[in-house]
Enzyme design. Structure first.
Site, PDB file in Angstrom:
ATOM      1  N   LEU A 246      22.127  22.064  -5.029  1.00  0.00           N
ATOM      2  CA  LEU A 246      22.237  23.344  -5.716  1.00  0.00           C
ATOM      3  C   LEU A 246      21.061  23.632  -6.653  1.00  0.00           C
ATOM      4  O   LEU A 246      21.098  24.589  -7.414  1.00  0.00           O
ATOM      5  CB  LEU A 246      23.561  23.422  -6.481  1.00  0.00           C
ATOM      6  CG  LEU A 246      24.801  23.250  -5.590  1.00  0.00           C
ATOM      7  CD1 LEU A 246      26.069  23.299  -6.418  1.00  0.00           C
ATOM      8  CD2 LEU A 246      24.834  24.283  -4.475  1.00  0.00           C
ATOM      9  N   CYS A 247      20.016  22.809  -6.568  1.00  0.00           N
ATOM     10  CA  CYS A 247      18.816  23.064  -7.374  1.00  0.00           C
ATOM     11  C   CYS A 247      18.010  24.203  -6.756  1.00  0.00           C
ATOM     12  O   CYS A 247      17.900  24.318  -5.541  1.00  0.00           O
ATOM     13  CB  CYS A 247      17.921  21.820  -7.433  1.00  0.00           C
ATOM     14  SG  CYS A 247      18.441  20.616  -8.640  1.00  0.00           S
ATOM     15  N   HIS A 248      17.423  25.010  -7.634  1.00  0.00           N
ATOM     16  CA  HIS A 248      16.548  26.084  -7.174  1.00  0.00           C
ATOM     17  C   HIS A 248      15.196  25.508  -6.761  1.00  0.00           C
ATOM     18  O   HIS A 248      14.767  24.481  -7.288  1.00  0.00           O
ATOM     19  CB  HIS A 248      16.323  27.100  -8.301  1.00  0.00           C
ATOM     20  CG  HIS A 248      17.552  27.857  -8.645  1.00  0.00           C
ATOM     21  ND1 HIS A 248      18.505  27.379  -9.519  1.00  0.00           N
ATOM     22  CD2 HIS A 248      18.000  29.076  -8.228  1.00  0.00           C
ATOM     23  CE1 HIS A 248      19.479  28.259  -9.625  1.00  0.00           C
ATOM     24  NE2 HIS A 248      19.206  29.293  -8.857  1.00  0.00           N
TER      25      HIS A 248
ATOM     26  N   MET B 123      16.087  18.550 -13.754  1.00  0.00           N
ATOM     27  CA  MET B 123      16.368  17.772 -12.543  1.00  0.00           C
ATOM     28  C   MET B 123      15.084  17.257 -11.913  1.00  0.00           C
ATOM     29  O   MET B 123      15.030  16.143 -11.395  1.00  0.00           O
ATOM     30  CB  MET B 123      17.166  18.596 -11.536  1.00  0.00           C
ATOM     31  CG  MET B 123      18.577  18.915 -11.996  1.00  0.00           C
ATOM     32  SD  MET B 123      19.555  17.467 -12.464  1.00  0.00           S
ATOM     33  CE  MET B 123      19.572  16.546 -10.939  1.00  0.00           C
TER      34      MET B 123
ATOM     35  N   ASP C 130      10.506  -0.876  -4.359  1.00  0.00           N
ATOM     36  CA  ASP C 130      10.097  -1.056  -2.968  1.00  0.00           C
ATOM     37  C   ASP C 130       8.840  -1.913  -2.853  1.00  0.00           C
ATOM     38  O   ASP C 130       8.758  -2.795  -2.004  1.00  0.00           O
ATOM     39  CB  ASP C 130       9.868   0.300  -2.310  1.00  0.00           C
ATOM     40  CG  ASP C 130       9.441   0.165  -0.857  1.00  0.00           C
ATOM     41  OD1 ASP C 130      10.160  -0.523  -0.100  1.00  0.00           O
ATOM     42  OD2 ASP C 130       8.396   0.724  -0.500  1.00  0.00           O
TER      43      ASP C 130
END
Length: 172
Positions: free
Chosen positions: A75-77, A113, A128
């Site tokens: 739901l992030c723009h 975000m 990693d």
């Protein structure tokens, strides 16, 4: 505390409509940590990891992650980021590396975000690249330190990021 904005009146998930908001300068800074063995920490700092420059690669990965946030947070723009900066602070006393991500844009919605995604991606990249030496590394403490812009203005985490930066400068 406000109400949840990502649900309609029937409880369905929606992307928030920001079309009526004003464009403002939006900034956010997030932080997170990865703790590792002394051997691994020393190898990262000295550049002796077989896969190469761990922090250099993690910096680029964090920037890329921030730029792609809307692709994996549903739901992030989609934002036109104007700045993404990743910094690392090595904490010798307990073999932790702190990643900080600063994001910036001029727009109708915040970049919190994107900052947290940048931190997460940078830390996962460190894991990693170092897992052959230390599979027991722990990532945690990912949180927002500061955000500014928009209707709500400036917000800082308890203790204040500005005070922390000032303390870092005094101890240099």
């Amino acid at each position: 505390m406000g109400e949840f904005t990502h649900f309609d009146s029937q409880g369905n998930a929606v992307m928030v409509d920001v079309s009526e908001k004003n464009d403002t300068v939006r900034e956010a800074i997030a932080s997170g940590m990865i703790q590792m063995s002394k051997e691994c920490f020393d190898m990262v700092k000295s550049g002796d990891m077989k896969k190469g420059d761990v922090l250099g690669v993690a910096r680029i990965a964090g920037i890329m992650g921030a730029k792609k946030t809307s692709e994996f947070i549903p739901l992030c723009h989609i934002l036109n980021l104007t700045k993404v900066e990743i910094d690392f602070i090595c904490h010798e006393e307990d073999c932790r590396i702190e990643a900080r991500c600063k994001t910036k844009t001029v727009g109708k919605t915040g970049v919190e975000m994107e900052a947290m995604t940048g931190v997460s991606t940078a830390l996962l990249t460190i894991y990693d690249m170092c897992k052959a030496v230390d599979k027991g590394m722990q990532i945690g403490g990912i949180h927002l330190l500061r955000k500014s812009g928009g209707k709500s203005g400036l917000w800082e985490a308890d203790g204040g990021y500005a005070a922390e930066v000032q303390n870092d400068r005094e101890n240099m």
